[in-house]
Structures are given as structure tokens and as C-alpha cells.
Design a protein around this motif. Sequence first.
Motif, PDB file in Angstrom:
ATOM      1  N   ILE A 197       0.848  -1.207   0.000  1.00 54.49           N
ATOM      2  CA  ILE A 197       0.000   0.000   0.000  1.00 54.49           C
ATOM      3  C   ILE A 197       0.877   1.247   0.000  1.00 54.49           C
ATOM      4  O   ILE A 197       0.640   2.199  -0.757  1.00 54.49           O
ATOM      5  CB  ILE A 197      -0.936   0.000   1.230  1.00 54.49           C
ATOM      6  CG1 ILE A 197      -1.876  -1.206   1.187  1.00 54.49           C
ATOM      7  CG2 ILE A 197      -1.713   1.303   1.329  1.00 54.49           C
ATOM      8  CD1 ILE A 197      -2.697  -1.383   2.455  1.00 54.49           C
ATOM      9  N   LEU A 198       1.903   1.235   0.855  1.00 57.15           N
ATOM     10  CA  LEU A 198       2.824   2.369   0.918  1.00 57.15           C
ATOM     11  C   LEU A 198       3.596   2.512  -0.391  1.00 57.15           C
ATOM     12  O   LEU A 198       3.721   3.620  -0.929  1.00 57.15           O
ATOM     13  CB  LEU A 198       3.794   2.198   2.091  1.00 57.15           C
ATOM     14  CG  LEU A 198       4.913   3.235   2.205  1.00 57.15           C
ATOM     15  CD1 LEU A 198       4.333   4.623   2.436  1.00 57.15           C
ATOM     16  CD2 LEU A 198       5.875   2.871   3.336  1.00 57.15           C
ATOM     17  N   LEU A 199       4.121   1.391  -0.903  1.00 54.68           N
ATOM     18  CA  LEU A 199       4.887   1.454  -2.146  1.00 54.68           C
ATOM     19  C   LEU A 199       4.045   2.024  -3.285  1.00 54.68           C
ATOM     20  O   LEU A 199       4.543   2.802  -4.107  1.00 54.68           O
ATOM     21  CB  LEU A 199       5.403   0.064  -2.517  1.00 54.68           C
ATOM     22  CG  LEU A 199       6.581  -0.467  -1.694  1.00 54.68           C
ATOM     23  CD1 LEU A 199       6.935  -1.886  -2.111  1.00 54.68           C
ATOM     24  CD2 LEU A 199       7.797   0.441  -1.835  1.00 54.68           C
ATOM     25  N   GLY A 200       2.782   1.646  -3.323  1.00 49.55           N
ATOM     26  CA  GLY A 200       1.906   2.150  -4.375  1.00 49.55           C
ATOM     27  C   GLY A 200       1.781   3.661  -4.357  1.00 49.55           C
ATOM     28  O   GLY A 200       1.555   4.289  -5.404  1.00 49.55           O
ATOM     29  N   ARG A 201       1.915   4.271  -3.180  1.00 48.89           N
ATOM     30  CA  ARG A 201       1.782   5.722  -3.057  1.00 48.89           C
ATOM     31  C   ARG A 201       3.046   6.476  -3.461  1.00 48.89           C
ATOM     32  O   ARG A 201       2.997   7.678  -3.727  1.00 48.89           O
ATOM     33  CB  ARG A 201       1.425   6.098  -1.625  1.00 48.89           C
ATOM     34  CG  ARG A 201       0.103   5.524  -1.125  1.00 48.89           C
ATOM     35  CD  ARG A 201      -0.051   5.845   0.359  1.00 48.89           C
ATOM     36  NE  ARG A 201      -1.246   5.217   0.938  1.00 48.89           N
ATOM     37  CZ  ARG A 201      -1.514   5.191   2.244  1.00 48.89           C
ATOM     38  NH1 ARG A 201      -0.672   5.769   3.103  1.00 48.89           N
ATOM     39  NH2 ARG A 201      -2.608   4.601   2.685  1.00 48.89           N
ATOM     40  N   ILE A 202       4.192   5.805  -3.466  1.00 44.38           N
ATOM     41  CA  ILE A 202       5.451   6.545  -3.594  1.00 44.38           C
ATOM     42  C   ILE A 202       6.302   6.144  -4.796  1.00 44.38           C
ATOM     43  O   ILE A 202       7.283   6.822  -5.097  1.00 44.38           O
ATOM     44  CB  ILE A 202       6.308   6.381  -2.315  1.00 44.38           C
ATOM     45  CG1 ILE A 202       6.709   4.921  -2.103  1.00 44.38           C
ATOM     46  CG2 ILE A 202       5.568   6.931  -1.111  1.00 44.38           C
ATOM     47  CD1 ILE A 202       7.612   4.696  -0.900  1.00 44.38           C
ATOM     48  N   ILE A 203       5.963   5.046  -5.508  1.00 39.43           N
ATOM     49  CA  ILE A 203       6.873   4.566  -6.554  1.00 39.43           C
ATOM     50  C   ILE A 203       7.002   5.566  -7.707  1.00 39.43           C
ATOM     51  O   ILE A 203       8.064   5.640  -8.338  1.00 39.43           O
ATOM     52  CB  ILE A 203       6.441   3.179  -7.084  1.00 39.43           C
ATOM     53  CG1 ILE A 203       4.997   3.205  -7.580  1.00 39.43           C
ATOM     54  CG2 ILE A 203       6.672   2.109  -6.046  1.00 39.43           C
ATOM     55  CD1 ILE A 203       4.563   1.896  -8.218  1.00 39.43           C
ATOM     56  N   ALA A 204       5.953   6.349  -7.974  1.00 42.81           N
ATOM     57  CA  ALA A 204       6.057   7.343  -9.048  1.00 42.81           C
ATOM     58  C   ALA A 204       7.137   8.373  -8.715  1.00 42.81           C
ATOM     59  O   ALA A 204       7.927   8.774  -9.589  1.00 42.81           O
ATOM     60  CB  ALA A 204       4.712   8.026  -9.265  1.00 42.81           C
ATOM     61  N   ASP A 205       7.196   8.789  -7.462  1.00 34.18           N
ATOM     62  CA  ASP A 205       8.232   9.746  -7.045  1.00 34.18           C
ATOM     63  C   ASP A 205       9.606   9.094  -7.033  1.00 34.18           C
ATOM     64  O   ASP A 205      10.599   9.743  -7.370  1.00 34.18           O
ATOM     65  CB  ASP A 205       7.894  10.304  -5.664  1.00 34.18           C
ATOM     66  CG  ASP A 205       6.669  11.193  -5.698  1.00 34.18           C
ATOM     67  OD1 ASP A 205       6.787  12.347  -6.131  1.00 34.18           O
ATOM     68  OD2 ASP A 205       5.582  10.721  -5.313  1.00 34.18           O
ATOM     69  N   GLN A 206       9.664   7.811  -6.663  1.00 33.92           N
ATOM     70  CA  GLN A 206      10.954   7.122  -6.683  1.00 33.92           C
ATOM     71  C   GLN A 206      11.499   7.064  -8.108  1.00 33.92           C
ATOM     72  O   GLN A 206      12.693   7.295  -8.332  1.00 33.92           O
ATOM     73  CB  GLN A 206      10.833   5.714  -6.102  1.00 33.92           C
ATOM     74  CG  GLN A 206      12.189   5.037  -5.930  1.00 33.92           C
ATOM     75  CD  GLN A 206      12.079   3.629  -5.367  1.00 33.92           C
ATOM     76  OE1 GLN A 206      11.122   2.915  -5.645  1.00 33.92           O
ATOM     77  NE2 GLN A 206      13.074   3.224  -4.581  1.00 33.92           N
ATOM     78  N   ASP A 207      10.643   6.769  -9.056  1.00 33.53           N
ATOM     79  CA  ASP A 207      11.081   6.740 -10.454  1.00 33.53           C
ATOM     80  C   ASP A 207      11.491   8.131 -10.922  1.00 33.53           C
ATOM     81  O   ASP A 207      12.447   8.287 -11.700  1.00 33.53           O
ATOM     82  CB  ASP A 207       9.956   6.203 -11.344  1.00 33.53           C
ATOM     83  CG  ASP A 207       9.666   4.734 -11.086  1.00 33.53           C
ATOM     84  OD1 ASP A 207      10.548   4.045 -10.534  1.00 33.53           O
ATOM     85  OD2 ASP A 207       8.548   4.278 -11.412  1.00 33.53           O
TER      86      ASP A 207
END
Length: 711
Positions: A374-384
Motif C-alpha cells: 500500500i505504501l509502495l503504491g503511493r510513492i513509486i512514481a516519485d521514486q522513479d
Amino acid sequence: MTMSTTKDTSLWSWSDVNGTYYQNIVDNYILHLLPDYIVIQPMIRDAKEFLVIDRTHEDIQIHPTLPNVDGAIRRSIHGIIGIINLISGPYLIVITSKVRIGDINAQAIYKVQTTDIIPYARNMSHLNEYQQKYNTKYLSMIELVLRTEAFYFSYTYDITHTFQRLQTSPPDFHSTPFIERADQRFVWNRYLLTQLTSNRAAARFALPLIHGFVALHTFNINGQSFIYGVVSRRSTYRAGTRLFIRGIDDDGKVANFVETEQILQLDSIACSYVQTRGSVPCFWAQLPDLRYKPKVTVLPSNNHMTAFRQHFEEQEYYYGRQFLLSLTNHHGAEGKLNAKYRELYETSQNPYLKFEDFDFHKECAGMRYDRLTILLGRIIADQDDYSYFSMAKDGALQTQQTGVFRTNCVDCLDRTNVVQTLLAKRILEQQLKHYNVIKYNENIDTYKQLSTLFKNIWADNADVISLQYAGTGALKTDYTRTGQRSTMGLVRDGYNSCMRYVLNNFFDGFRQDGIDLFLGYYRVSLDEEQQLKHYNVIKYNENIDTYKQLSTLFKNIWADNADVISLQYAGTGALKTDYTRTGQRSTMGLVRDGYNSCMRYVLNNFFDGFRQDGIDLFLGYYRVSLDEGRTPESCPISKEISKKFLALPVTMFLAFSMCIINLLIPASSFREQITYVLFWGAATISTLAITIFWGKELVDAPRLYSKVKRD
């Protein structure tokens, strides 16, 4: 940038293919220990620089030739950690053994294995019993810090910087000594090296250490060989132990700040990915108080926002954009802390910041760590979007990392470790796929050896960082190592939690003192005797008592000072001055102390009010009015002690005298004598009790300004 290096690390410098000059540090020395000097000899051909330390005058010089070292005690050392001043004088700290961890850019990285602390003073005879005791305690603090895992260094690679900082530095960066170009946030022996760095030539001997974690391993997958590693650097600012150091300071430095860099080196490419962790950046505390979980308290302060802004201005300078991941609870004391963090973020209106608060314990309750998706889904766009740093073999920059994830929980240990591992794994898989090491339909877990080693490296990183901050291994590392929570993991977490309770409450004060001493936040001061030695008036094997006239005069001056100060304040000479004058207590000194104590009782109760009035009048705290004295009531000094109260001490004195007389003069019978003694004794005690009850009326209290002070 490709670097050609030689296996002979005894050279002072190396260069890249473009001829850029790099400073280097010798990797092996012989230390010659002489009665008056310490000589450090680099073990290289045709050495022309020898470090010479004068043990008496504390001078540090560079000699072009090796001094006469006949009769010296010799030992091999691998580097100088620095010099620290304690009660007995300076101590030289050196590395006596090391272990090679691996290579970065073909440059060896080492871990400190054992150290030695060498005193300048040849013995401790110049210290008294107490000085020796406290000097030994200071030494044990330094030894405790040096025994804490783990200190790392390199003779040829600046381990204090990330790949990206090293490769984007100005051209003259690599031509300066290691200690000058190092990232000072992470140089743990920065203070210890100050005496070397003050001399530019001696700075060539200064070896910067980082404190944190380093792991480097070589893999071969699908015919491609690569190096994978993790480097964690603990900040020296606001460094310390778990419960004693929390939050932020006025300069924007936070507790338990750690920069963690993931490194991937292929034949033709070098990559790195950086994350940070640090305490919630506001003023808060959680001091140990014997409760299992001390209360988290957000401190009242008008400077929360000022410190918050300072912190992120520095973070943006080093890392660019910031994604703030807060994993604290959303309820209770942790919830208030998280709410303060969110409030500061929203109020700052900083466009370079993003914020995500994820209640880790609530979301992953019942060991449901799969919910971290759930957390990863919220932040992966910013990580990329932030990407990672990569550089080709020919020196061409391919990508740069433009932002970092700054993760925290309360301790910035256990929950933080889990999330940082997930972020690192996702980036590593992207890199391996991008550079065709693994296929796009594969992941790290497809390769068992790589998967196991990846998990163990990040679990080891978690354990070591936790050991340095909290005193035990990390919690929840069973998930990091295996991908799932287990009963044995819960048992281990329970054990570590209990150990943290004991260490944080009963041992971390000493450990915190050691860290403050090591980093120079507390410095042992020179007393009078040390000043004489420091400025070469007396020798290091002497003390003040060596010179009888000086010793006698010193003692009498301080005893006279005590007597005069006591006379001015208490009305008599000081107590215990026989020890100050002679160095030992005496019967006559005890008699004198008894006399002065009795005199103080009389003066303080029956005369000091008048003396206090005189002082207040003299200093202007009470000013006589022209209207005083027209009537008795208008003048404060007209008030006298009622004569009826004076009858009490007179009666007590007479009763006590009669008691003594009856004890000394026999009566006609023993029974009669005892009766008289008991009667007058009872009269004495009764009168004494009444006198004490009415004591305030009998005391000669100040009548002027001091009356206000009493109220």
C-alpha cells in the motif's frame, strides 16, 4: 571517469587516465616509541616525511629524515585516528589491525579491527589519586566508543562521499588532502585530528573514519560479474544514544541521521542510490525514566519552524528534493509527534518537500507485512522521478539522483529499516534489468544466492546501525532476512527490547559521555598543574609538590582565600583548611573546626541580623528616609527582641549548669543525686524545646531590606 590504479598502495598519490592528481594516504607505518618522542615512519621507499611528536612539549613536526630511534619500542600501525587530551595529558590513538571489506572503484575499503591508545606522559605519578581515577574513567569512555561496531576507512577512496558527490566535484577537489575534502558530517575522528590538520604537512597523515556500516560483495549472474554493496554513514552532529538524543537542535541537526548508499558496479557502469533517515525534525524528548516506554514529549518552543527550515535547507543542498516518509503511530504520544511533523511540513510550504505518513504498526498489524505494498503504491512514481546516479566507464554521466526518501519512525531503526530495504530492492531490480543482468520478467528473488545476500546485507545494516544507536540489534530483521515474520523473530525482538530497556536506563549515560568526549563536544580542561606542564614551566614527571616553596605557597594562598571568604560570609574562618594547608586532616584541625562551628551558630543566630543590615545599608539596598525616627514605629531598627524571650535562654543555661553541678558534686545519697540530675536535665530539655519553638523571635533577624528576602 576510469581510474588506473596500482596494487602498490605505498605511493602517496594516484591519478586517473586524464592525469588528474589525487592525494593518497600511506597504508602502513612503524611507530617508534622513545622516552621523549613518538616517531611515525611511513613504510614506503625513499620516504621524506616523518611525523615526530614531542611528548614533553606536545609539538608535532614533519622531519625530512628519520630521527635517531635507537632503543625505541617499535610497533606496526595502519593509521592515525587522532589525539585526545585527558587529565594526564594527550593520548595518541592509532589503528593496530584492520580487515579488508571489499573494493569500491578498485580501491580497498577497510574496517578498524583493533586500536591502541598511547599516552604522551610516561607514567601517572604526576596525578593524585582522584585524577588517576577520573583519567582511567575517561579512557574507558574512549575505549567503549572504539569498541562499538564499526569504523571504516580507505587510503585511496574518499568513503565519506557518495558516488554522485565525488563525480560532480570541482577539478581541484581530488588534489586536496583527504581530511580537508571529506564530508565533515561523517568524519567521526574530525575532532581527534585537529592537531594534525592544523599543520598542512601533517594533514597528510590524517585518516578520516566513518562510523556506520559497509558491506561489499562480488556476484556473477548470467555471465556478468558485478559488485554490490551498501555504505551507511552516521552523522557526527547530534550523535548519541537512543533515548538521550532525540529530535532536532537549534542548528537544524537531527538525531540518528544516517546516509545510506546502495552501490552497483558493473564492468561498464557504476550506479548508486541514496536514502537518508533521521529523527523527526522538531524539538522533542523521550528521556529514560525506568518506564518501559518513556513518554514522547513535543517540547514547547518558538523555534520549531526555524530549525525545521534549517534542516531541510541543508538536506536540499546535499540531496535535492525530499520525500518525507513518517512511519510513526497516528495515536497516543507518537500521534502527537507525527501531527507536529505534518504541521511543520504544511506550514513550511516548501515546494521541494513531499510528505507521507504511514501508520506502520496499524497497517501491518498481525504480521501483515504484505500490506507495505500500500505504501509502495503511493510513492513509486516519485521514486522513479528521483531516479538514481549512474556513470559510464568513459566518464559520461547517464543519470543523476535528484531527490531522496527521508524515512523515520520514532527511533529511525526498526520500521525505517524495513521500508528502506523495500525501496533499495526495487531500485536494484530496475538497475539489473536496465543493464541486462537479469531479464525483465525476473526479480532478485529469482536468484537465490543474490536474494539471500541482499536480504542479509540489509538486515546486517539494520543490526549495526541499531547497535550503535540503541545498544542492541534491530527489531523485525527476521522479515528483512526471510521476507516474512516468524515466532523466533518475535522472541528475538522481545529479547532485544528487554536489553534496550536495561541499556537505555542504566548504561547509555556512560556511553553518551563517551561519544561526546570522542567527538569533542566535551573537552577535558587543563587544571593549574596541567597548565604549568603545558607551558613547559615544570616537567611531565613532576608536580607542584616537587617544589616545596611553590607547594607551600600554593596551599597557603588557597587556605587563606577560603578563610577570608568564609569570614566575610559566615563570620568565622573556613572549616577543613588544615587539609588545604598540609594535605591531611589533623586533630588540631578538627578542634579548630569545632570551635568555628560553635562560633558560626552564635553569630548566625544572634549577631548576623545586625551585620546584614549593615551590608544592605552600605550597598544601598536600604536607604534611610529623612522621616525616620520621628516616632519609634517609623524606624525599622527601633524593633528590639522582647526581653521576655531572653528569659528562655537564660533559664536553659541555668538549668544546664545545675545539671552539670549535680553530676559533679555528690549528694548525701545516690538516689538524691539522680533525682536532682533528672530534674535539672528535664528542665534543660523543656526549656530548649520552648526556645526552639520560639526560635524565630530570638534570632537576630535583619530589619531593613533583608526582611523582604526572608519573606
